[in-house]
Scaffold this motif. Structure first.
Motif, mmCIF file in Angstrom:
data_model
loop_
_atom_site.group_PDB
_atom_site.id
_atom_site.type_symbol
_atom_site.label_atom_id
_atom_site.label_comp_id
_atom_site.label_asym_id
_atom_site.label_seq_id
_atom_site.Cartn_x
_atom_site.Cartn_y
_atom_site.Cartn_z
ATOM 1 N N LEU A 194 24.834 -12.533 54.757
ATOM 2 C CA LEU A 194 24.805 -13.774 55.701
ATOM 3 C C LEU A 194 23.607 -13.997 56.347
ATOM 4 N N SER A 195 22.617 -12.766 56.337
ATOM 5 C CA SER A 195 21.392 -13.036 56.814
ATOM 6 C C SER A 195 20.050 -13.323 55.863
ATOM 7 N N MET A 196 20.648 -13.054 54.398
ATOM 8 C CA MET A 196 19.887 -13.067 53.489
ATOM 9 C C MET A 196 19.121 -14.300 52.813
ATOM 10 N N SER A 197 17.823 -14.268 52.586
ATOM 11 C CA SER A 197 17.231 -15.626 51.961
ATOM 12 C C SER A 197 18.053 -15.913 50.490
ATOM 13 N N ALA A 198 17.980 -16.989 50.222
ATOM 14 C CA ALA A 198 18.650 -17.467 49.031
ATOM 15 C C ALA A 198 18.022 -16.520 47.833
ATOM 16 N N GLY A 199 16.740 -16.347 47.795
ATOM 17 C CA GLY A 199 16.026 -15.603 46.659
ATOM 18 C C GLY A 199 16.307 -14.250 46.765
ATOM 19 N N GLU A 200 16.468 -13.610 47.803
ATOM 20 C CA GLU A 200 16.907 -12.394 47.940
ATOM 21 C C GLU A 200 18.134 -12.005 47.601
ATOM 22 N N GLN A 201 19.296 -13.065 48.006
ATOM 23 C CA GLN A 201 20.770 -12.765 47.411
ATOM 24 C C GLN A 201 20.592 -12.963 45.870
ATOM 25 N N LYS A 202 19.979 -14.054 45.459
ATOM 26 C CA LYS A 202 19.974 -14.132 43.839
ATOM 27 C C LYS A 202 19.595 -12.931 43.289
ATOM 28 N N VAL A 203 18.403 -12.111 43.721
ATOM 29 C CA VAL A 203 17.671 -11.083 42.941
ATOM 30 C C VAL A 203 19.017 -10.090 42.749
ATOM 31 N N PHE A 204 19.539 -9.861 44.125
ATOM 32 C CA PHE A 204 20.600 -8.521 43.949
ATOM 33 C C PHE A 204 21.696 -9.108 43.259
ATOM 34 N N TYR A 205 22.152 -10.350 42.986
ATOM 35 C CA TYR A 205 23.229 -10.584 42.204
ATOM 36 C C TYR A 205 22.953 -10.465 40.852
ATOM 37 N N ILE A 206 21.793 -10.945 40.238
ATOM 38 C CA ILE A 206 21.297 -10.659 39.006
ATOM 39 C C ILE A 206 21.260 -9.135 38.524
ATOM 40 N N LEU A 207 20.597 -8.432 39.496
ATOM 41 C CA LEU A 207 20.518 -6.851 39.387
ATOM 42 C C LEU A 207 21.774 -6.465 39.285
ATOM 43 N N GLU A 208 22.804 -6.691 40.070
ATOM 44 C CA GLU A 208 23.950 -6.099 39.916
ATOM 45 C C GLU A 208 24.664 -6.475 38.529
ATOM 46 N N LYS A 209 24.507 -7.581 37.842
ATOM 47 C CA LYS A 209 24.945 -8.131 36.748
ATOM 48 C C LYS A 209 24.658 -7.062 35.670
ATOM 49 N N ILE A 210 23.250 -7.187 35.637
ATOM 50 C CA ILE A 210 22.573 -6.598 34.324
ATOM 51 C C ILE A 210 22.545 -5.178 34.298
ATOM 52 N N PHE A 211 22.703 -4.478 35.557
ATOM 53 C CA PHE A 211 22.686 -2.996 35.544
ATOM 54 C C PHE A 211 24.292 -2.480 35.378
ATOM 55 N N ARG A 212 25.255 -3.448 35.771
ATOM 56 C CA ARG A 212 26.760 -2.667 35.532
ATOM 57 C C ARG A 212 27.268 -3.075 34.187
ATOM 58 N N ALA A 213 26.588 -4.207 33.676
ATOM 59 C CA ALA A 213 27.180 -4.878 32.224
ATOM 60 C C ALA A 213 27.181 -3.919 31.246
ATOM 61 N N ASN A 214 27.904 -3.549 30.096
ATOM 62 C CA ASN A 214 28.058 -2.810 29.150
ATOM 63 C C ASN A 214 27.270 -3.272 28.202
ATOM 64 N N LYS A 215 26.844 -2.056 27.229
ATOM 65 C CA LYS A 215 26.003 -2.553 26.081
ATOM 66 C C LYS A 215 26.397 -3.633 25.394
ATOM 67 N N TYR A 216 25.381 -4.245 24.922
ATOM 68 C CA TYR A 216 25.780 -5.694 23.878
ATOM 69 C C TYR A 216 26.204 -7.021 24.630
#
Length: 266
Positions: A194-216
């Motif tokens: 609720l207090s995050m900037s748009a860019g900060e929120q976006k970075v965490f969302y992207i990092l969550e996706k790429i580090f939790r995704a399976n191979k390939y």
């Protein structure tokens, strides 16, 4: 055994929205950037790729009708595209297999259950909207907080610290009215999305996706550079490229019209 070792070689579009007779190769790099003037079909390519696969294990299940919603002026009939891809099914390798997709007067073919298997994650522009702008509640929001401490989260905190030039030391999941959202700790200060900037929120969302995704996995990001400072953008791309090479991901991003050095990388 699940399908594995998926590789996307080529996409051909005969007709889809404003794309006509397009052929685009994806060979040579784990990360591909798509640049061009507004209205030239960059997002259309990402949308079509998102719908070309069925989830393999933990991927998201996108459908053509979500991105190509029929309307009075656009039924999308006679849309047609194809991909060429390779994959391994148990002990059998399938090389350069073509797959066609069409919109008839009735429906898209093939049926969604018959699409090839690959985990796909699409990150749209809606993920750039700060949570506080999408929250309609006017009164105080009371949420419960659960600290998350796992190896993958510690890596995400480390990478976010590099990208955003801050010292992230904690990661929380907050719950309010049945909705979950993240929170972080920086220099002893705890705050939620609720207090995050748009860019900060976006970075965490992207990092969550790429580090939790399976191979390939296939990861599609619309306007990766939107809301990010140039230095943060470059650092994020380096993190993404490193992860894609490590996990055999294929990542595509549509970029807004700004200088972005040499991505396609490789």
């Amino acid at each position: 055994m699940a399908v594995s070792q998926q590789v996307l070689h080529l996409m051909k579009v005969k007709s889809l929205k404003n794309l006509k007779d397009l052929e685009i190769s994806f060979e040579g790099s784990s990360v591909t950037a798509i640049l061009g003037p507004n209205g030239n079909g960059k997002s259309t390519i990402l949308h079509a790729l998102a719908c070309s696969f069925s989830p393999n294990e933990i991927g998201e299940n996108y459908k053509f009708s979500w991105f190509f919603l029929p309307s009075t002026d656009a039924l999308w009939n006679d849309s047609e595209l194809s991909i060429i891809h390779s994959f391994r099914d148990a002990q059998v390798e399938h090389q350069s297999v073509p797959r066609e997709y069409k919109k008839t007067q009735v429906r898209w073919t093939p049926r969604y259950a018959n699409r090839p298997k690959r985990d796909v994650f699409y990150i749209g522009i809606d993920k750039c909207v700060p949570m506080i702008e999408s929250e309609k509640k006017q009164a105080k929001i009371n949420y419960s907080t659960k600290e998350v401490n796992e190896d993958i989260i510690n890596i995400i905190l480390e990478k976010a610290s590099v990208v955003l030039n801050r010292n992230y030391s904690g990661y929380n999941v907050h719950t309010a009215s049945g909705k979950e959202f993240i929170g972080v700790v920086v220099d002893g200060l705890r705050y939620s999305a609720l207090s995050m900037s748009a860019g900060e929120q976006k970075v965490f969302y992207i990092l969550e996706k790429i580090f939790r995704a399976n191979k390939y996995s296939l990861i599609l990001i619309d306007e990766l550079d939107l809301l990010l400072h140039d230095q943060a953008m470059k650092k994020l791309v380096n993190v993404i490229l490193e992860r894609c090479n490590e996990k055999n991901f294929k990542l595509f991003s549509r970029l807004i019209e700004k200088v972005f050095w040499s991505l396609r990388i490789g």
